[in-house]
Design a protein around this motif. Structure first.
Motif, short mmCIF file in Angstrom:
data_model
loop_
_atom_site.label_atom_id
_atom_site.label_comp_id
_atom_site.label_asym_id
_atom_site.label_seq_id
_atom_site.Cartn_x
_atom_site.Cartn_y
_atom_site.Cartn_z
N TYR A 5 -1.56 -5.53 -10.17
CA TYR A 5 -2.25 -4.14 -9.74
C TYR A 5 -1.82 -3.27 -11.14
CZ TYR A 5 -3.49 -0.32 -6.84
OH TYR A 5 -4.21 0.80 -6.31
N LEU A 6 -2.55 -2.17 -11.54
CA LEU A 6 -2.50 -1.40 -12.43
C LEU A 6 -2.48 0.02 -12.12
CD1 LEU A 6 -5.10 -3.25 -14.76
CD2 LEU A 6 -2.47 -3.33 -14.75
N PHE A 7 -1.98 0.83 -12.90
CA PHE A 7 -1.91 2.38 -12.84
C PHE A 7 -1.98 3.00 -14.08
CE2 PHE A 7 0.72 2.04 -8.69
CZ PHE A 7 0.20 3.07 -8.02
N ASP A 14 3.35 -6.73 -6.23
CA ASP A 14 3.83 -6.22 -4.90
C ASP A 14 4.29 -5.07 -4.63
OD1 ASP A 14 3.19 -9.00 -4.12
OD2 ASP A 14 5.28 -9.60 -4.02
N GLU A 15 5.50 -4.72 -4.50
CA GLU A 15 5.86 -3.20 -4.24
C GLU A 15 6.57 -2.69 -5.49
OE1 GLU A 15 9.44 -5.45 -2.39
OE2 GLU A 15 7.15 -5.86 -2.69
N VAL A 16 6.73 -3.49 -6.53
CA VAL A 16 7.51 -2.96 -7.47
C VAL A 16 6.46 -2.62 -8.98
CG1 VAL A 16 9.15 -3.82 -9.23
CG2 VAL A 16 9.31 -4.72 -7.19
N VAL A 17 6.82 -1.30 -9.37
CA VAL A 17 6.02 -0.73 -10.36
C VAL A 17 6.99 -0.78 -11.66
CG1 VAL A 17 4.84 1.43 -11.42
CG2 VAL A 17 4.57 1.04 -9.02
N HIS A 18 6.45 -1.55 -12.66
CA HIS A 18 7.03 -1.67 -13.87
C HIS A 18 6.40 -1.61 -15.21
CE1 HIS A 18 5.16 -5.48 -14.33
NE2 HIS A 18 5.29 -5.66 -12.82
N SER A 24 -5.97 -10.90 -11.52
CA SER A 24 -5.53 -10.84 -10.04
C SER A 24 -6.60 -11.40 -9.09
CB SER A 24 -4.78 -9.52 -9.62
OG SER A 24 -6.04 -8.71 -9.24
N GLN A 25 -7.79 -11.41 -9.78
CA GLN A 25 -9.04 -11.58 -8.87
C GLN A 25 -9.01 -13.11 -8.46
OE1 GLN A 25 -10.75 -8.86 -7.50
NE2 GLN A 25 -8.67 -8.31 -8.08
N VAL A 71 0.85 -1.37 0.00
CA VAL A 71 0.11 0.05 -0.04
C VAL A 71 0.74 1.19 -0.03
CG1 VAL A 71 -1.71 1.40 1.44
CG2 VAL A 71 -1.84 -1.11 1.14
N LEU A 72 1.78 1.28 0.88
CA LEU A 72 2.66 2.51 1.05
C LEU A 72 3.56 2.76 -0.46
CD1 LEU A 72 3.87 2.17 4.73
CD2 LEU A 72 2.44 3.64 3.71
N SER A 73 3.74 1.49 -0.98
CA SER A 73 4.66 1.50 -2.22
C SER A 73 3.82 2.42 -3.27
CB SER A 73 5.02 0.17 -2.92
OG SER A 73 5.96 -0.39 -1.94
N ARG A 74 2.50 2.13 -3.21
CA ARG A 74 1.55 2.63 -4.13
C ARG A 74 1.64 4.24 -4.15
NH1 ARG A 74 -3.26 -1.92 -3.03
NH2 ARG A 74 -1.74 -3.64 -4.15
N TYR A 75 1.36 4.51 -2.75
CA TYR A 75 1.52 6.13 -2.44
C TYR A 75 2.93 6.68 -2.71
CZ TYR A 75 -3.03 6.45 0.02
OH TYR A 75 -4.20 6.05 0.22
#
Length: 228
Positions: A217-219, A204-208, A165-166, A41-45
């Motif tokens: 997860y997606l941004f 996890d905590e890695v955006v790529h 991911s669901q 969660v903190l990595s997303r922020y």
């Protein structure tokens, strides 16, 4: 009282000046049930804070206990964090520390109902782990009211779990996830409203920028509002 190594006396000084920070209502639950998830969660922020570095004002939609919001506040001078649930907003207010240099403003708001109005529109808006809770029949109102809350040249950042991911999601998560999309469909939707939409994967905590179907997860980082 003094620490063995004198440089750590600053820890005691901070506690005396600001008191002990507390987990929020949701972050406390995460810390108890699945501590590693708090890192995610903190990595997303942190990702949002890097994208918004340099803007003056930002609106958060769906802040819950806003435990990660101060990462954005570190780089954005004015942050308004909103949530539809008064219990979470009151929790945020109750945990405000005296002399907090990362102060955030809070408000109860339903973005599906109306935009967030203020005298000067926000430079940016971000919303993490909210879109998947928006009924598909309301997703366009959600986007349109977000756009109406920001300046014409503003930025919108959306983060949400991927459709793929669901099958690995917990029963509690699945209960509230009514609108998950794959990366291609998520980007296509936001391209209807913005000139530029950058799509990122996250594991996890890695955006790529890796293979979308393996992202949990997606941004989407959206810039340049279209006249639609």
């Amino acid at each position: 009282m003094s620490t063995v190594e004198p440089q750590y006396n600053h820890c005691i000084e901070v506690e005396r000046q600001f008191g002990r920070a507390k987990f929020g209502l949701m972050s406390n639950q995460v810390w108890v049930d699945d501590p590693k998830r708090l890192l995610f969660v903190l990595s997303r922020y942190k990702f949002v804070s890097k994208m918004l570095s340099g803007v003056n004002s930002a609106l958060e939609i769906g802040c819950a206990d806003a435990f990660g919001t101060r990462l954005v506040r570190q780089v954005v001078p004015n942050v308004l964090a909103t949530d539809i649930d008064p219990i979470f907003i009151q929790d945020c207010i109750d945990r405000i520390q005296p002399n907090d240099k990362w102060n955030v403003s809070y408000a109860v708001h339903d973005i599906v109902e109306k935009p967030v109005y203020q005298s000067d529109k926000f430079d940016a808006a971000f919303s993490l782990d909210v879109f998947e809770h928006i009924d598909p029949s309301n997703e366009r109102r959600y986007i349109e009211n977000l756009i109406k809350s920001i300046k014409p040249d503003g930025m919108v950042i959306i983060g949400c779990p991927s459709l793929e991911s669901q099958k690995y999601a917990s029963p509690g998560s699945l209960e509230g996830h009514v609108n998950c999309k794959n990366g291609e469909d998520l980007k296509k939707l936001y391209q209807e409203y913005f000139n530029s939409v950058l799509l990122f994967s996250m594991n996890d905590e890695v955006v790529h920028t890796g293979f979308l179907k393996m992202a949990n997860y997606l941004f989407v980082v959206c810039c340049g509002v279209k006249n639609v």
